[in-house]
Design an enzyme around this catalytic site. Structure first.
Site, PDB file in Angstrom:
ATOM      1  N   GLY A  47     -18.723 -66.519 -38.386  1.00 19.35           N
ATOM      2  CA  GLY A  47     -19.111 -65.211 -37.880  1.00 19.35           C
ATOM      3  C   GLY A  47     -18.333 -65.720 -36.180  1.00 19.35           C
ATOM      4  O   GLY A  47     -19.432 -67.669 -35.619  1.00 19.35           O
ATOM      5  N   ARG A  96     -32.506 -64.686 -35.385  1.00 19.73           N
ATOM      6  CA  ARG A  96     -33.821 -64.633 -34.123  1.00 19.73           C
ATOM      7  C   ARG A  96     -34.328 -63.009 -33.475  1.00 19.73           C
ATOM      8  O   ARG A  96     -34.821 -63.769 -32.763  1.00 19.73           O
ATOM      9  CB  ARG A  96     -32.970 -65.703 -33.312  1.00 19.73           C
ATOM     10  CG  ARG A  96     -33.283 -66.973 -33.682  1.00 19.73           C
ATOM     11  CD  ARG A  96     -32.391 -67.800 -32.768  1.00 19.73           C
ATOM     12  NE  ARG A  96     -32.773 -69.512 -33.062  1.00 19.73           N
ATOM     13  CZ  ARG A  96     -31.960 -70.904 -33.384  1.00 19.73           C
ATOM     14  NH1 ARG A  96     -30.791 -69.541 -33.814  1.00 19.73           N
ATOM     15  NH2 ARG A  96     -32.383 -71.506 -33.890  1.00 19.73           N
ATOM     16  N   HIS A 156     -24.347 -61.319 -41.402  1.00 16.53           N
ATOM     17  CA  HIS A 156     -24.372 -62.055 -42.746  1.00 16.53           C
ATOM     18  C   HIS A 156     -23.370 -61.112 -43.787  1.00 16.53           C
ATOM     19  O   HIS A 156     -22.621 -61.586 -44.158  1.00 16.53           O
ATOM     20  CB  HIS A 156     -25.801 -62.710 -43.044  1.00 16.53           C
ATOM     21  CG  HIS A 156     -26.335 -63.174 -41.915  1.00 16.53           C
ATOM     22  ND1 HIS A 156     -27.454 -62.962 -41.740  1.00 16.53           N
ATOM     23  CD2 HIS A 156     -26.121 -64.853 -42.030  1.00 16.53           C
ATOM     24  CE1 HIS A 156     -27.959 -63.993 -41.366  1.00 16.53           C
ATOM     25  NE2 HIS A 156     -27.113 -65.294 -40.888  1.00 16.53           N
TER      26      HIS A 156
HETATM   27  P1  AMP Z   1     -27.109 -68.880 -39.352  1.00 20.62           P
HETATM   28  O1  AMP Z   1     -27.649 -67.774 -40.794  1.00 20.62           O
HETATM   29  O2  AMP Z   1     -27.306 -68.118 -38.079  1.00 20.62           O
HETATM   30  O3  AMP Z   1     -27.151 -70.098 -39.342  1.00 20.62           O
HETATM   31  O4  AMP Z   1     -25.616 -67.738 -39.653  1.00 20.62           O
HETATM   32  C1  AMP Z   1     -24.027 -68.059 -40.799  1.00 20.62           C
HETATM   33  C2  AMP Z   1     -23.385 -67.527 -40.596  1.00 20.62           C
HETATM   34  O5  AMP Z   1     -23.269 -65.915 -40.375  1.00 20.62           O
HETATM   35  C3  AMP Z   1     -22.654 -67.876 -38.822  1.00 20.62           C
HETATM   36  O6  AMP Z   1     -21.215 -68.259 -39.910  1.00 20.62           O
HETATM   37  C4  AMP Z   1     -22.606 -67.372 -37.721  1.00 20.62           C
HETATM   38  O7  AMP Z   1     -21.659 -67.460 -37.213  1.00 20.62           O
HETATM   39  C5  AMP Z   1     -22.163 -65.475 -38.958  1.00 20.62           C
HETATM   40  N1  AMP Z   1     -23.358 -64.522 -38.176  1.00 20.62           N
HETATM   41  C6  AMP Z   1     -24.702 -64.813 -37.427  1.00 20.62           C
HETATM   42  N2  AMP Z   1     -24.891 -63.862 -37.061  1.00 20.62           N
HETATM   43  C7  AMP Z   1     -23.782 -62.668 -36.856  1.00 20.62           C
HETATM   44  C8  AMP Z   1     -23.297 -61.484 -36.280  1.00 20.62           C
HETATM   45  N3  AMP Z   1     -23.341 -61.126 -35.921  1.00 20.62           N
HETATM   46  N4  AMP Z   1     -21.989 -60.792 -36.880  1.00 20.62           N
HETATM   47  C9  AMP Z   1     -21.590 -61.801 -37.843  1.00 20.62           C
HETATM   48  N5  AMP Z   1     -21.815 -63.085 -38.308  1.00 20.62           N
HETATM   49  C10 AMP Z   1     -22.415 -63.309 -37.784  1.00 20.62           C
END
Ligand code: AMP
Length: 281
Positions: A144, A184, A34
């Protein structure tokens, strides 16, 4: 940093943000993945808004909505430290009042892979993103590559509904042993955490074999599966070798192809992907 919980307050804060505004939607429990999006948004824009919302409509029945990790105070401290300008932290009733009935369905890119295994998931994602984009009105939004299919869905949404914003996609941030960072991952016990490296190892194997000239997608899928099956805690949900735009499965692995997989490590479902020929390592 302004932290707001209502749409009305967010709209008010928005009027004071310097243009252009970059926006990073998240479900919180923030990690370096993030933060990579937020840091890039800070470079590209005069101000940055972040949302933290565990969106219930993108979780299916029996999925991990209730136990999804949440730590808003820690997240807010991290965001203040990074220099975010505004954080939107609505609750579910704010985003989905009782008479809510409008849904955004992005048909084709939602149908395969995650969409096939998690019916309704991308309807929830597209709907919440459309709402957040309308509330924040960003010039740029940051996603991401970790969620590769989500990026395709959001790009389609933006094109089809003429959204006036740029979508910036950034590479997957990984732990030193290759595991893609994910909120997760907090579910994983010590042995599961070790076993979880099998996802990135399988991707790396496919990439190595592809760089060495193997183009038969079924061979590459099988070799990935064989590697994953050496890990007793791992249970394959799917392994895909697909066209990077249409997500149709390939017979011949020509670039650019998206290799993606979902694997249970114990009870925990993890996803990862890489785009050929770009090496993520
Ligand atoms: P989430 O909180 O899991 O919904 O993710 C929010 C944003 O962070 C989304 O655009 C994801 O693709 C991105 N994201 C989550 N994990 C990663 C990672 N390891 N590397 C880059 N971006 C990420």
């Amino acid at each position: 940093m302004d932290t707001v919980r209502t749409i009305a307050a967010m709209r008010l804060v928005r009027t004071q943000l310097a243009e252009p505004v970059g926006f990073v939607p998240t479900m919180g429990s923030l990690h370096e993945g993030h933060l990579s999006l937020i840091r890039r948004a800070l470079v590209d824009n005069a101000s940055v808004a972040v949302s933290i919302f565990v969106n219930p409509t993108q979780f299916g029945p029996g999925e991990d909505l209730m136990r999804y990790p949440r730590d808003i105070p820690r997240d807010l401290a991290m965001l203040a430290n990074e220099g975010a300008d505004a954080v939107f932290v609505p609750d579910a009733a704010e985003m989905y009042p009782t008479n809510f009935t409008t849904w955004v369905t992005v048909e084709k890119p939602s149908e395969r892979l995650e969409g096939a295994v998690r019916p309704g998931h991308f309807r929830g994602v597209a709907t919440i993103c459309a709402k957040l984009f309308n509330i924040i009105r960003p010039a740029r939004v940051y996603f991401g590559q970790k969620d590769a299919q989500q990026v395709l869905v959001i790009k389609r949404l933006a094109t089809d509904l003429n959204l006036d914003l740029d979508i910036v996609t950034l590479p997957t941030v990984r732990a030193p042993d290759g595991l893609a960072l994910s909120s997760r991952n907090a579910y994983l016990g010590v042995e599961e955490r070790q076993a979880a490296t099998v996802l990135s190892r399988a991707l790396r194997l496919a990439e190595t074999r592809w760089l060495a000239g193997e183009r038969r997608a079924d061979v590459l899928r099988r070799e990935m599966a064989e590697l994953i099956q050496t890990e007793p805690m791992a249970q394959i949900d799917y392994i895909s070798f697909a066209d990077g735009e249409t997500l149709t499965e390939l017979e011949t692995a020509s670039a650019p192809a998206l290799i993606s997989l979902a694997v249970y490590i114990g009870q925990n479902r993890l996803i990862d992907n890489l785009v050929l020929p770009q090496a993520p390592y």
